[in-house]
Write an enzyme that holds these catalytic residues in place. Structure first.
Site, PDB file in Angstrom:
ATOM      1  N   HIS A 185      -6.878   5.036   8.824  1.00  0.00           N
ATOM      2  CA  HIS A 185      -7.380   5.260   7.463  1.00  0.00           C
ATOM      3  C   HIS A 185      -8.761   5.907   7.477  1.00  0.00           C
ATOM      4  O   HIS A 185      -9.501   5.818   6.503  1.00  0.00           O
ATOM      5  CB  HIS A 185      -7.462   3.929   6.719  1.00  0.00           C
ATOM      6  CG  HIS A 185      -6.199   3.141   6.724  1.00  0.00           C
ATOM      7  ND1 HIS A 185      -5.027   3.633   6.199  1.00  0.00           N
ATOM      8  CD2 HIS A 185      -5.911   1.902   7.207  1.00  0.00           C
ATOM      9  CE1 HIS A 185      -4.067   2.709   6.349  1.00  0.00           C
ATOM     10  NE2 HIS A 185      -4.577   1.662   6.958  1.00  0.00           N
ATOM     11  N   HIS A 233       0.121   2.788   4.054  1.00  0.00           N
ATOM     12  CA  HIS A 233       0.868   2.749   5.315  1.00  0.00           C
ATOM     13  C   HIS A 233       2.246   3.371   5.125  1.00  0.00           C
ATOM     14  O   HIS A 233       3.151   3.142   5.913  1.00  0.00           O
ATOM     15  CB  HIS A 233       1.036   1.312   5.795  1.00  0.00           C
ATOM     16  CG  HIS A 233      -0.222   0.534   5.771  1.00  0.00           C
ATOM     17  ND1 HIS A 233      -0.589  -0.247   4.706  1.00  0.00           N
ATOM     18  CD2 HIS A 233      -1.224   0.445   6.665  1.00  0.00           C
ATOM     19  CE1 HIS A 233      -1.767  -0.797   4.959  1.00  0.00           C
ATOM     20  NE2 HIS A 233      -2.172  -0.386   6.130  1.00  0.00           N
TER      21      HIS A 233
END
Lengths: 333, 333
Positions: free
Chosen positions: B57, B219
């Site tokens: 991320h 995700h």
């Protein structure tokens, strides 16, 4: 073609409108003239710093308009040179009676159009200096270029020269620093994937699942060679070695290392490249004393990266460190 | 799978090594403990601010370690929670005797592991407060979550709370501001493409050439619905409307608007989304007085974006504006 856009023909305008709305404290966007101008331009007695080129390389150049970097940018259509009228409008908008520096990446269309704009501006009585960046060591001539292409050094140059201009230095001195920075820097890029120009709707080239292109240009122009995919360490070696050799970097020298993402490569990968680059340079006793890592000169959503090394001296380091406040680069304020 | 990596199992370590080398002025990377720590930690009498979560991320969270934001980050494997030992090591490293705030995105693994780390730290006599972010309005429960997922607000919260902690405010006050920021913000995301976790080697899901996923998680968890590709204006409407309704934003209110790229979407497209968002909010007389546009909480090379709106008040605005110096966010210094 999967993109977050409205009509294909509105991509640049819609994006500029968003930029103008988001950064009204720093700049204004004139959609009619297609220029991005520092909010308080022209700054009297300050050299105006202007750059421009095709869109699709964001944040370059519009994202570098503000304080301590560019006074204006003229974005062309995607991967297409802006026209002389835009350049002239931007030149007039930033003319604070101390002259205007044109920063031009070495692509045939950009060079010709900026030459014409400079002639027109000089008819207006505006003093112009032009500097052409040509830092790409990958190829001597290319699809859109006679001589080397202008790539990553352009970003560094705009920051450094903008820092000097902010002090009120005269045009000749600003132009001389620009030429020095260009001569101190070299770059090379690579791609894992192509990108798609919205108006074309198709990828700019084909690259199979196990291939990469070394020495690619920022418009997807062919590079040095197409190879099987290699490791990050090997890729970094392929990019860094020609740069180090061309710059004749020696042990004990200090550099700024710029690892640039092409637009579609995540930051986690850019830091892996930086790690390899740091090992290579440390092994040669060349010291990285400044760095820049991220998406700063891109090719739409292309996956890949480029490396730029800039040989530092006291003057270049001082103006790199000087305060800057633009949408894309900010420090010291 | 085309990525700029060396061995699949070394992706996180190689990237952390690069980050440590690049930002040694701000932070140190402890590869053995797998933590990123502010260089001068622990800062005596300052609340330590700690976050963590799976890698992939970036720049979240390691890129937010420095001055005025996080004191430490513990990155897990890609899309995988860090373990309690990492969290404990980071907590100890930033404990300046004023307690430590744990900022946790609401994913089951993260929440459980941070709970265990907090218990262990308290056995050491370290005072801990925990705040769980859960700002994603797309789905109530998801593949990895009971309740709403923690997404974009986390970035804003880390900045704002880090600004307050830098003033020497006590732990209870810092935690209270964190909870307020979380309650003032909502987010929703969408994807044009999936991403590929290196260890898996395959995209996390399939999306055909004319489809997009609205309400996606960071995700690649499924969202609200899969639709035919729409225009940027329509997509912005689909993301912004549920946020505005859930926050019950009223005419006259002021917000921070955060348009986030998922990693593979170029900036030119994010500004198009921002333009649409600005039109929607202006039409409702909701004023955007701060904004953030770029790749700040990503899903590897996923193409797509998310929108976060944060209702502002004087306290939140003050600490958003406070100086910050981290690899990924910097102003005022």
């Amino acid at each position: 073609m999967k993109k977050l856009i409205n009509k294909v023909e509105d991509v640049v305008n819609d994006s500029l409108a968003g930029m103008g709305a988001a950064h009204a404290n720093l700049l204004r966007v004139d959609l009619e003239s297609q220029i991005v101008v520092r909010k308080n331009a022209p700054v009297q007695s300050k050299v105006g710093i202007l750059s421009g080129g095709g869109s699709g390389h964001e944040p370059m150049h519009g994202g570098y308009v503000g304080i301590g970097m560019l006074d204006a940018a003229c974005p062309g259509a995607i991967f297409t040179s802006p026209v002389p009228d835009q350049m002239l409008a931007a030149t007039r908008a930033v003319n604070g009676q101390a002259g205007v520096l044109h920063i031009i990446k070495n692509y045939t269309g950009d060079v010709l159009n900026f030459e014409m704009a400079a002639e027109l501006a000089e008819l207006d009585g505006i003093k112009i200096e032009s500097v052409v960046t040509n830092d790409d060591v990958a190829v001597q001539d290319s699809l859109y270029t006679a001589g080397r292409r202008g790539v990553g050094v352009t970003v560094l140059l705009e920051k450094i020269v903008g820092g000097l201009a902010e002090t009120g230095a005269p045009l000749e001195q600003v132009a001389a620093l620009a030429r020095k920075v260009n001569s101190h820097g070299r770059s090379m890029g690579m791609a894992l994937t192509a990108c798609t120009v919205p108006a074309a709707g198709e990828p700019t080239f084909d690259l199979s699942e196990d291939e990469m292109e070394i020495g690619i240009g920022i418009h997807g122009e062919p590079g040095r060679r197409r190879l099987k995919l290699a490791s990050a360490a090997q890729i970094t070696e392929m990019l860094a070695t020609p740069i180090i050799e061309d710059l004749e970097l020696k042990a004990g020298e200090q550099v700024l290392a710029f690892v640039n993402g092409m637009g579609g490569t995540p930051l986690i990968e850019l830091y892996i490249i930086y790690d390899s680059l740091n090992r290579i340079l440390t092994g040669k006793n060349i010291r990285i004393v400044r760095n820049l890592i991220g998406n700063y000169i891109t090719s739409l959503e292309m996956a890949g990266c480029s490396i730029t090394l800039l040989r530092l001296d006291d003057e270049i380091t001082r103006y790199w460190d000087a305060p800057v406040y633009t949408p894309a680069l900010r420090w010291g304020m």
